[in-house]
Write an enzyme that holds these catalytic residues in place. Sequence first.
Site, PDB file in Angstrom:
ATOM      1  N   THR A  13      95.553   1.812  68.530  1.00  0.00           N
ATOM      2  CA  THR A  13      95.125   0.429  68.305  1.00  0.00           C
ATOM      3  C   THR A  13      94.794   0.193  66.835  1.00  0.00           C
ATOM      4  OG1 THR A  13      94.198   0.503  70.501  1.00  0.00           O
ATOM      5  CG2 THR A  13      93.435  -1.287  69.087  1.00  0.00           C
ATOM      6  N   VAL A  14      93.923   1.039  66.277  1.00  0.00           N
ATOM      7  CA  VAL A  14      93.434   0.791  64.917  1.00  0.00           C
ATOM      8  C   VAL A  14      94.501   1.140  63.866  1.00  0.00           C
ATOM      9  CG1 VAL A  14      91.660   1.414  63.231  1.00  0.00           C
ATOM     10  CG2 VAL A  14      91.032   1.067  65.630  1.00  0.00           C
ATOM     11  N   LYS A 105      83.862   7.833  63.237  1.00  0.00           N
ATOM     12  CA  LYS A 105      82.392   7.988  63.115  1.00  0.00           C
ATOM     13  C   LYS A 105      81.909   9.329  63.622  1.00  0.00           C
ATOM     14  CE  LYS A 105      83.652   5.271  65.550  1.00  0.00           C
ATOM     15  NZ  LYS A 105      84.264   4.191  66.242  1.00  0.00           N
ATOM     16  N   GLU A 129      84.474   3.065  55.561  1.00  0.00           N
ATOM     17  CA  GLU A 129      83.892   1.751  55.906  1.00  0.00           C
ATOM     18  C   GLU A 129      84.128   1.403  57.383  1.00  0.00           C
ATOM     19  OE1 GLU A 129      82.236  -0.960  53.805  1.00  0.00           O
ATOM     20  OE2 GLU A 129      81.812  -1.158  55.941  1.00  0.00           O
ATOM     21  N   GLY A 134      82.930  -1.715  62.666  1.00  0.00           N
ATOM     22  CA  GLY A 134      84.271  -2.298  62.546  1.00  0.00           C
ATOM     23  C   GLY A 134      84.506  -3.100  61.286  1.00  0.00           C
ATOM     24  N   GLY A 187      89.076  -3.827  78.751  1.00  0.00           N
ATOM     25  CA  GLY A 187      89.424  -2.870  77.693  1.00  0.00           C
ATOM     26  C   GLY A 187      88.327  -2.667  76.674  1.00  0.00           C
ATOM     27  N   GLU A 190      85.759   2.324  77.825  1.00  0.00           N
ATOM     28  CA  GLU A 190      86.749   3.350  78.157  1.00  0.00           C
ATOM     29  C   GLU A 190      86.650   3.682  79.647  1.00  0.00           C
ATOM     30  OE1 GLU A 190      88.542   5.016  75.731  1.00  0.00           O
ATOM     31  OE2 GLU A 190      87.558   4.120  73.995  1.00  0.00           O
ATOM     32  N   ASP A 201      77.957   6.905  70.564  1.00  0.00           N
ATOM     33  CA  ASP A 201      78.676   6.163  69.525  1.00  0.00           C
ATOM     34  C   ASP A 201      77.677   5.530  68.539  1.00  0.00           C
ATOM     35  OD1 ASP A 201      81.284   4.583  68.705  1.00  0.00           O
ATOM     36  OD2 ASP A 201      79.757   3.051  69.031  1.00  0.00           O
ATOM     37  N   LYS A 205      76.909   6.342  64.386  1.00  0.00           N
ATOM     38  CA  LYS A 205      76.915   5.294  63.346  1.00  0.00           C
ATOM     39  C   LYS A 205      75.553   5.207  62.662  1.00  0.00           C
ATOM     40  CE  LYS A 205      80.277   2.523  65.964  1.00  0.00           C
ATOM     41  NZ  LYS A 205      80.373   1.497  67.007  1.00  0.00           N
TER      42      LYS A 205
END
Length: 425
Positions: A13-14, A105, A129, A134, A187, A190, A201, A205
């Site tokens: 995706t990214v 991350k 970054e 995001g 979506g 997960e 997560d 961060k």
Amino acid sequence: MKTVNVAIMGIGTVGGGTYRILTEHRDFLMKTQGIDFRVKKVLDKNLERIRSFGIPEAAAASSPDEIAADKDISLVVETMGGVEPAKTFIEKMLLAGKDVVTANKELISKHWASLEATAKKGGAGLYFEASCVGGVPIIRALQESLQANLINSIVGIINGTTNYILTKMTEEGMSYEAALAEAQQLGYAEFDPTADVEGFDASYKLSILSSLAFHTCVPYTCVYREGITKVTKTDIRMAGEMGYVIKLLAIGKRARDRIEVRVHPTFVPKSHPLAGVGGSFNAVFVNGDFVDDLMFYGRGAGANPTGSAIVSDIVYASKRVSPLYSDFDNNGKAEDGVEIATDFVGKYYISITVNDAPGVLAALSNVFAKNNVSIENLIQKGEKGRAAIFFLTHACNESDVRRAVAEIESQSGESRVENIIRVLE
Ligand code: HSE
């Protein structure tokens, strides 16, 4: 015009979003930045995925070594995620002198010190970054715009999945399970939602953001972490009655040599700017000694916002004369003399169910009083001989709250502590 040949490792995706921005905005970037960014190679096991982004097959690299050996490529984007093989691939690129831009991350929070040492060895830069929040440029702001300040606190909603779930529970009265199922369908979450819902997560961060904000390593293992899986519809409703909304907050504070870093569900006053951050949006509230309060708001995930942050790093890295490294001793440990706190001071919401009988409330109050926990407010709701009592304490030590709760739970009788949630002041 200067040309920068880029490789992308991981066309998901990214990575795909990054490719799209670089190709769709190639002319725009030439015009505004004076650099022609070309994606020369991509690395992904899945050729179908490469084709799906319209990437010519000739650009598919057979191995990371092929990219590392390509002298024309000066910058490599890592959008594979996870620790391995991303770490090994990145090390190869750094040692080959290529700048690396990553959105990873977990990798940065766990291996930043060693990766930065490798980057220095290779004379390359390491930019991330996109690893936190995001598309929101919070890392650049901490590194490049707030140098004048001692940062007192950084408080944020930095996980979109949990914010989506909590927003659904708050606004539509959904249960945690139903809101999670909806987030998975859309979506946002997960199939295995553990990393998001258990706060991992956000803790990765927060470790990165606190290290930058407080100019010392704040290892992710020092971040107190609690997820949202125990938050019930009742907690959400009671928060509302008491003037709060529940958010999964990441809180970093520094006062002289004491740092606090924690991720947990939190009662946020409805009047606080973070209370209005709904759905999958993220926001970070920063307080610096001279700048005072700042708030950064935006999309914390997704192909386009995260791709935007990656492209920003690509442009930034390509314009630097020498790489940017940490402005503190990045050795994986907190600076000597800095204490990472394990006890916190604050207000607490405590939900207890009891048998509705004479003297029960007095006994509970007695335990709180004995342990220095002072009650600011309480609401009682009862049905069929049982009662639920919801306490809001004045500011007190968390260790005192824990002691009081342990005592209540150890007493014979039917009192049960259902939940304890910290309150943002
Ligand atoms: N899974 C994260 C979130 C996005 O829900 O915010 C990437 O960190």
